[in-house]
Design a protein around this motif. Structure first.
Motif, PDB file in Angstrom:
ATOM      1  N   HIS A  89     139.090  15.596 -14.512  1.00  0.00           N
ATOM      2  CA  HIS A  89     139.282  16.992 -14.889  1.00  0.00           C
ATOM      3  C   HIS A  89     140.753  17.370 -14.951  1.00  0.00           C
ATOM      4  O   HIS A  89     141.556  16.859 -14.190  1.00  0.00           O
ATOM      5  N   ARG A  90     141.035  18.293 -15.862  1.00  0.00           N
ATOM      6  CA  ARG A  90     142.357  18.913 -15.876  1.00  0.00           C
ATOM      7  C   ARG A  90     142.308  20.031 -14.847  1.00  0.00           C
ATOM      8  O   ARG A  90     141.502  20.939 -14.946  1.00  0.00           O
ATOM      9  N   LEU A  91     143.157  19.936 -13.861  1.00  0.00           N
ATOM     10  CA  LEU A  91     143.121  20.876 -12.746  1.00  0.00           C
ATOM     11  C   LEU A  91     144.449  21.609 -12.618  1.00  0.00           C
ATOM     12  O   LEU A  91     145.495  21.073 -12.983  1.00  0.00           O
ATOM     13  N   PRO A  92     144.410  22.813 -12.038  1.00  0.00           N
ATOM     14  CA  PRO A  92     145.671  23.499 -11.747  1.00  0.00           C
ATOM     15  C   PRO A  92     146.497  22.672 -10.770  1.00  0.00           C
ATOM     16  O   PRO A  92     145.950  21.914  -9.952  1.00  0.00           O
ATOM     17  N   SER A  93     147.806  22.820 -10.853  1.00  0.00           N
ATOM     18  CA  SER A  93     148.698  21.985 -10.033  1.00  0.00           C
ATOM     19  C   SER A  93     148.422  22.136  -8.536  1.00  0.00           C
ATOM     20  O   SER A  93     148.458  21.141  -7.805  1.00  0.00           O
ATOM     21  N   GLN A  94     148.122  23.341  -8.061  1.00  0.00           N
ATOM     22  CA  GLN A  94     147.851  23.534  -6.638  1.00  0.00           C
ATOM     23  C   GLN A  94     146.619  22.745  -6.212  1.00  0.00           C
ATOM     24  O   GLN A  94     146.606  22.110  -5.160  1.00  0.00           O
ATOM     25  N   ARG A  95     145.581  22.755  -7.036  1.00  0.00           N
ATOM     26  CA  ARG A  95     144.362  22.008  -6.705  1.00  0.00           C
ATOM     27  C   ARG A  95     144.643  20.506  -6.712  1.00  0.00           C
ATOM     28  O   ARG A  95     144.145  19.772  -5.865  1.00  0.00           O
ATOM     29  N   ARG A  96     145.443  20.023  -7.661  1.00  0.00           N
ATOM     30  CA  ARG A  96     145.801  18.598  -7.698  1.00  0.00           C
ATOM     31  C   ARG A  96     146.518  18.193  -6.414  1.00  0.00           C
ATOM     32  O   ARG A  96     146.225  17.149  -5.833  1.00  0.00           O
ATOM     33  N   LEU A  97     147.435  19.039  -5.962  1.00  0.00           N
ATOM     34  CA  LEU A  97     148.166  18.746  -4.725  1.00  0.00           C
ATOM     35  C   LEU A  97     147.219  18.660  -3.530  1.00  0.00           C
ATOM     36  O   LEU A  97     147.363  17.778  -2.676  1.00  0.00           O
ATOM     37  N   GLU A  98     146.251  19.576  -3.471  1.00  0.00           N
ATOM     38  CA  GLU A  98     145.281  19.549  -2.373  1.00  0.00           C
ATOM     39  C   GLU A  98     144.478  18.249  -2.391  1.00  0.00           C
ATOM     40  O   GLU A  98     144.244  17.634  -1.342  1.00  0.00           O
ATOM     41  N   LEU A  99     144.070  17.810  -3.569  1.00  0.00           N
ATOM     42  CA  LEU A  99     143.279  16.584  -3.681  1.00  0.00           C
ATOM     43  C   LEU A  99     144.116  15.351  -3.353  1.00  0.00           C
ATOM     44  O   LEU A  99     143.630  14.407  -2.728  1.00  0.00           O
ATOM     45  N   VAL A 100     145.373  15.362  -3.766  1.00  0.00           N
ATOM     46  CA  VAL A 100     146.265  14.253  -3.436  1.00  0.00           C
ATOM     47  C   VAL A 100     146.425  14.158  -1.922  1.00  0.00           C
ATOM     48  O   VAL A 100     146.442  13.052  -1.354  1.00  0.00           O
ATOM     49  N   GLU A 101     146.516  15.284  -1.236  1.00  0.00           N
ATOM     50  CA  GLU A 101     146.637  15.272   0.222  1.00  0.00           C
ATOM     51  C   GLU A 101     145.394  14.678   0.879  1.00  0.00           C
ATOM     52  O   GLU A 101     145.493  13.960   1.878  1.00  0.00           O
ATOM     53  N   VAL A 102     144.218  14.953   0.325  1.00  0.00           N
ATOM     54  CA  VAL A 102     142.979  14.353   0.845  1.00  0.00           C
ATOM     55  C   VAL A 102     143.065  12.836   0.732  1.00  0.00           C
ATOM     56  O   VAL A 102     142.739  12.104   1.669  1.00  0.00           O
ATOM     57  N   LEU A 103     143.539  12.357  -0.418  1.00  0.00           N
ATOM     58  CA  LEU A 103     143.655  10.910  -0.625  1.00  0.00           C
ATOM     59  C   LEU A 103     144.723  10.298   0.286  1.00  0.00           C
ATOM     60  O   LEU A 103     144.492   9.222   0.853  1.00  0.00           O
ATOM     61  N   ARG A 104     145.838  10.974   0.443  1.00  0.00           N
ATOM     62  CA  ARG A 104     146.891  10.464   1.339  1.00  0.00           C
ATOM     63  C   ARG A 104     146.395  10.338   2.765  1.00  0.00           C
ATOM     64  O   ARG A 104     146.655   9.347   3.455  1.00  0.00           O
ATOM     65  N   ALA A 105     145.669  11.355   3.219  1.00  0.00           N
ATOM     66  CA  ALA A 105     145.140  11.333   4.592  1.00  0.00           C
ATOM     67  C   ALA A 105     144.152  10.184   4.754  1.00  0.00           C
ATOM     68  O   ALA A 105     144.138   9.500   5.788  1.00  0.00           O
TER      69      ALA A 105
END
Length: 129
Positions: free
Chosen positions: A107-123
């Motif tokens: 999905h094309r997501l807003p930048s804030q949502r992308r950052l939140e998802l990236v943090e889930v993956l980093r954790a």
């Protein structure tokens, strides 16, 4: 001075104005007002918008809104590809790492949502290392 709730007519005008500037926010309002226990089909969402003052000829924005609803963290999607339903989720549980990756990939997501998802993956990666 006691203020009363806005009339249905005034609320309709404000939803029509909102739809003119931000169709997604207007659709989210309809879903939120329907409540978390009610799934709405696209036809029901559109009917609610028209009943609240949105001109029927402006509903061509639905396709763009629909694409964004699928990725929205507060919207539950049901049904199948041809008979989708939409439901307001009162709380958004954090996505699993697999869900986060799928959302980022599909999905094309807003930048804030992308950052939140990236943090889930980093954790998840930090916890598995």
């Amino acid at each position: 001075m006691v203020r009363s709730a806005p009339s249905r007519r005034a609320a309709g005008r404000s939803l029509a104005k909102l739809f003119a500037t931000d169709p997604l926010a207007a659709v989210l309002t309809v879903l939120r007002e329907a409540g978390p226990d009610r799934e709405l089909r696209a036809e029901e969402v559109k009917r609610a918008l028209v009943e609240r003052g949105v001109p029927a000829n402006r509903l061509d924005a639905w396709r763009r809104v629909q694409e964004r609803l699928v990725a929205h963290e507060r919207v539950g999607i049901g049904g199948d590809r041809y008979h989708r339903t939409y439901r307001w989720l009162p709380e958004s549980p954090p996505p699993t790492p697999d869900q986060a990756l799928a959302l980022l990939a599909e999905h094309r997501l807003p930048s804030q949502r992308r950052l939140e998802l990236v943090e889930v993956l980093r954790a998840a990666l930090a916890g598995g290392a």
